[in-house]
Structure formats: structure tokens, C-alpha cells
Design a protein around this motif. Structure first.
Motif, short mmCIF file in Angstrom:
data_model
loop_
_atom_site.label_atom_id
_atom_site.label_comp_id
_atom_site.label_asym_id
_atom_site.label_seq_id
_atom_site.Cartn_x
_atom_site.Cartn_y
_atom_site.Cartn_z
N GLU A 142 -4.03 -7.39 -9.66
CA GLU A 142 -3.35 -6.12 -9.39
C GLU A 142 -3.69 -5.61 -8.00
N LEU A 143 -4.97 -5.72 -7.62
CA LEU A 143 -5.36 -5.26 -6.28
C LEU A 143 -4.66 -6.07 -5.19
N LEU A 144 -4.67 -7.38 -5.34
CA LEU A 144 -4.05 -8.22 -4.33
C LEU A 144 -2.56 -7.95 -4.22
N GLU A 145 -1.92 -7.76 -5.34
CA GLU A 145 -0.47 -7.50 -5.33
C GLU A 145 -0.17 -6.17 -4.64
N LEU A 146 -0.99 -5.15 -4.89
CA LEU A 146 -0.78 -3.85 -4.25
C LEU A 146 -1.01 -3.93 -2.75
N GLU A 147 -2.09 -4.62 -2.33
CA GLU A 147 -2.37 -4.72 -0.89
C GLU A 147 -1.28 -5.52 -0.19
N LEU A 148 -0.85 -6.61 -0.81
CA LEU A 148 0.22 -7.41 -0.20
C LEU A 148 1.52 -6.62 -0.11
N HIS A 149 1.78 -5.81 -1.11
CA HIS A 149 2.99 -4.98 -1.10
C HIS A 149 2.98 -4.03 0.11
N GLU A 150 1.84 -3.41 0.34
CA GLU A 150 1.73 -2.49 1.48
C GLU A 150 1.78 -3.25 2.81
N ALA A 151 1.12 -4.39 2.86
CA ALA A 151 1.06 -5.16 4.10
C ALA A 151 2.43 -5.69 4.51
N GLN A 152 3.28 -5.97 3.53
CA GLN A 152 4.61 -6.50 3.83
C GLN A 152 5.48 -5.53 4.61
N LYS A 153 5.09 -4.28 4.64
CA LYS A 153 5.87 -3.28 5.37
C LYS A 153 5.56 -3.27 6.87
N LYS A 195 0.11 3.83 -1.36
CA LYS A 195 -0.91 3.86 -2.40
C LYS A 195 -2.06 2.93 -2.05
N GLU A 196 -3.28 3.44 -2.21
CA GLU A 196 -4.45 2.58 -2.09
C GLU A 196 -4.51 1.69 -3.33
N ALA A 197 -5.08 0.52 -3.17
CA ALA A 197 -5.20 -0.39 -4.31
C ALA A 197 -6.32 0.04 -5.25
N CYS A 198 -7.21 0.88 -4.77
CA CYS A 198 -8.24 1.46 -5.63
C CYS A 198 -7.57 2.29 -6.72
N PRO A 199 -7.89 2.07 -8.00
CA PRO A 199 -7.19 2.79 -9.08
C PRO A 199 -7.37 4.31 -9.00
N MET A 200 -8.44 4.77 -8.35
CA MET A 200 -8.65 6.21 -8.18
C MET A 200 -8.00 6.73 -6.91
N GLY A 201 -7.50 5.80 -6.11
CA GLY A 201 -6.88 6.20 -4.85
C GLY A 201 -7.86 6.73 -3.84
N LEU A 202 -9.15 6.33 -3.99
CA LEU A 202 -10.20 6.90 -3.13
C LEU A 202 -10.74 5.88 -2.12
N ALA A 203 -11.15 4.72 -2.60
CA ALA A 203 -11.75 3.72 -1.72
C ALA A 203 -10.69 3.11 -0.81
N PRO A 204 -10.93 3.11 0.50
CA PRO A 204 -9.97 2.47 1.42
C PRO A 204 -9.81 0.99 1.07
N THR A 205 -8.65 0.60 0.71
CA THR A 205 -8.36 -0.79 0.34
C THR A 205 -7.09 -1.24 1.06
N SER A 261 -5.25 0.53 2.96
CA SER A 261 -5.26 1.07 4.32
C SER A 261 -6.18 0.24 5.23
N SER A 262 -7.33 -0.22 4.68
CA SER A 262 -8.23 -1.06 5.47
C SER A 262 -7.59 -2.40 5.80
N THR A 263 -6.87 -2.95 4.81
CA THR A 263 -6.19 -4.23 5.03
C THR A 263 -5.11 -4.07 6.11
N ASN A 264 -4.37 -3.00 6.05
CA ASN A 264 -3.34 -2.75 7.06
C ASN A 264 -3.95 -2.61 8.45
N THR A 265 -5.10 -1.93 8.51
CA THR A 265 -5.79 -1.76 9.80
C THR A 265 -6.20 -3.10 10.37
N LEU A 266 -6.78 -3.92 9.51
CA LEU A 266 -7.21 -5.25 9.94
C LEU A 266 -6.04 -6.08 10.43
#
Length: 320
Positions: free
Chosen positions: A10-21, A143-153, A155-160
Motif C-alpha cells: 500500500e505504501l509503495l503504491e501510494l508513493e508511486l501514485h504521487e511520484a507519477q505526477k 496524500k502522504e503514504a503514512c496512514p496518519m498522514g504525519l510522517a513525510p513519505t 513528499s520525501s520521495t517526491n523531493t528526492l
């Protein structure tokens, strides 16, 4: 176990979804950011705090290793003296997802006063950081991939990813080549292959196996044993090679009932294969493979014996 796999996927799918933009967001500001880095006469100064700082260190390292001199400056340290490292010839990359990092509120006016261009990597497109920057790279997410929406996930991947896009685009625009990369990575395998020359790793002095042309097979055998290179160079006038004699030549000679008292000049291979000291080590390795040999004497521009090299020397140097 199934739950753990589910969480990871789930985390990888969410991060990849954001990165694709991200690719669709690259435009004039990305080009402007690249041009600022390419045209600077100084260094690229990267700064960010928290997770942005950790990513910023990686971005600075990527820039530095791909042809754009760069260093990381911690925002808090910048406010207590490290801003003195920034000069009017530099360009600054400031990273903050919100664009509202308190430290940047103090840093931005100083940079503006020095006419230092700022590249912002941010998700806050209407933030003070974005408004003050000459180029804004959009890393915003839904949306952050963190289920609480708190830990940079996400957003950090996009920055990198944005930092990598910037570094590699600039690298390619510079025409940065493997040899350039090797110079900043001399201890790596690529550095060993591209920077080392035969003269840097060959055996020298007493470690060079050689006998005069008046020698016997016994003399050559003793020299082969002493040096362990796998061959001996037969020379006249001190260092002019007239032939070579290898371990294999010795075995074949004895199988044909030759003797250790035979004159080496009668059984040597003449003139024998030689390699120039100016070759890159990787060229020597290719030559060894092409000629199916494991060792060769090394000569200078005048054809004089100056060293010896075998396959083990190359492997020990990290080549091959």
C-alpha cells in the motif's frame, strides 16, 4: 505476514501514485533552475531541515559527484555563522514542503540582499519560500503514504526524485562523461578502470623479470620463480627487449626434451607481446583477453623495458 505485505505494498503504491505526477510538472521553472546551476560561477548550496535536510544532503552529494560543485548547509547553523560560506557567486536550493520553515524567514532576506538566486523545492506554491524564489519545483502531494498522514513519505520521495531530475539534467547538459565521474569517485571500481594507467600499477625495479640474451633456460626459470609474474623478458644492452619466455614456454620446452642448459635466445618468443606504459589499465586487460595471455612486459615510448604486468596485478587494482 499477509498484513505486513499489504502494508508495504500500500505504501509503495501510494508513493508511486504521487511520484507519477512529477514529470508533467516540469516546465519553465525546471529549465530556469537548471540554467541557474549551469551558469553559476560558484557553488550550489543546498539547505533544508528535518527530513528535507536529509534529502538535501543527498541532493548536494548527487550534484557534487556529477559535475556541479555543491555542499549542504543546515538552516540552523546558517543562522549562527554558516551563512558566511555563501558567496554572491553561488546559487541556493532551499527545501521545505510547506515553504514556511522559520529558519528560511531569516535566510531569504539575506540572500535577496546579496542577489543570490534561490531555487525552491516545495509543495507550498503560495508560500513565502515559493514567492521569494527565482525557480519553484513543485513536489506537492495529495496524500502522504503514512496512514496518519504525519510522517513525510510521499513528499520525501517526491523531493528526492526532483533533486535527482535536477542533478542528472544538469549533468547531461554539461556533457559529463564517465571519465569525469571517475575523477570524483577514484576509490570506486569505475575510478580504477578509467583513471589507472599501466604505469600506475605495473611492477617496477627489482620486481621486473628480465635476463640478458646470453642467459640459459635455467637463468630464466630462476627469474620466473623469483618474480612470479609468469614471464621473463630477454634483453640486450640492458633494457632493449628481444624476446619473452613464459611459464608455459618452459613446460613445453621440457616436454619436448629441451634442457635447462639451452640458450634462452634459441627458445624464446621473439619479439614477444609488449604493452606501453601509457595505456589505461582497462586497455591492458582487454588486450590480455584478446590475445589470451596473462602477463606482458611494459615498455616506454622508446621501446625500453620499464615494467611488467600480469592479470593478478590488474585484479588487485580493482580492474576486471
Amino acid at each position: 505476514m499477509d498484513k505486513l505485505l499489504q502494508y508495504g505494498r500500500e505504501l509503495l503504491e501510494l508513493e508511486l501514485h504521487e511520484a507519477q505526477k512529477l514529470p508533467a510538472r516540469l516546465g519553465k521553472d525546471f529549465v530556469k533552475a537548471c540554467q541557474l546551476i549551469l551558469s553559476t560561477k560558484g557553488k550550489v548550496v543546498v539547505s533544508g531541515i528535518g527530513k528535507s535536510g536529509h534529502i538535501g544532503k543527498k541532493i548536494a552529494a548527487s550534484l557534487a559527484s556529477t559535475g556541479s560543485p555543491a555542499f549542504f548547509m543546515h538552516p540552523s547553523e546558517a543562522l549562527h555563522g554558516d551563512l558566511g560560506m555563501v558567496t554572491e557567486n553561488d546559487v541556493v536550493i532551499l527545501i521545505s514542503y510547506s515553504g514556511r520553515a522559520k529558519e528560511f524567514q531569516f535566510i531569504l532576506p539575506i540572500l535577496a540582499g546579496m542577489n543570490i538566486p534561490v531555487i525552491a523545492i516545495t509543495g507550498g506554491l503560495d508560500s513565502p519560500l515559493a514567492l521569494a524564489a527565482q525557480a519553484v519545483l513543485d513536489i506537492s502531494i495529495e496524500k502522504e503514504a503514512c496512514p496518519m498522514g504525519l510522517a513525510p513519505t510521499s513528499s520525501s520521495t517526491n523531493t528526492l526524485l526532483m533533486g535527482d531530475a535536477l542533478a542528472i539534467a544538469v549533468m547531461r547538459a554539461r556533457g559529463f562523461k564517465e571519465e569525469d565521474f571517475a575523477r570524483s569517485h577514484p576509490a570506486g571500481s569505475l575510478g580504477a578502470k578509467l583513471l589507472n594507467h599501466v604505469k600506475d600499477i605495473m611492477r617496477k625495479g627489482d620486481l621486473i623479470p628480465s635476463v640478458p640474451q646470453s642467459a640459459t633456460v635455467l637463468d630464466a626459470m630462476l627469474e620466473l620463480s623469483r618474480t612470479g609474474v609468469g614471464l621473463v623478458a630477454i634483453c640486450k644492452d640492458g633494457n632493449k627487449i628481444v624476446g619473452v619466455f613464459t611459464d608455459g614456454d618452459l613446460r613445453r620446452l621440457l616436454l619436448k626434451h629441451g634442457t635447462l642448459q639451452d640458450k634462452i635466445i634459441d627458445v624464446m618468443t621473439s619479439p614477444g607481446y609488449q604493452i606501453p606504459e601509457t595505456w589505461k589499465a582497462v586497455e591492458a586487460l582487454k588486450s590480455f583477453n584478446d590475445h589470451n595471455i596473462t602477463a606482458a612486459p611494459v615498455v616506454n615510448n622508446h621501446g625500453e623495458l620499464v615494467g611488467a604486468l600480469n592479470i593478478h596485478d590488474l585484479h588487485q587494482a580493482g580492474i576486471g
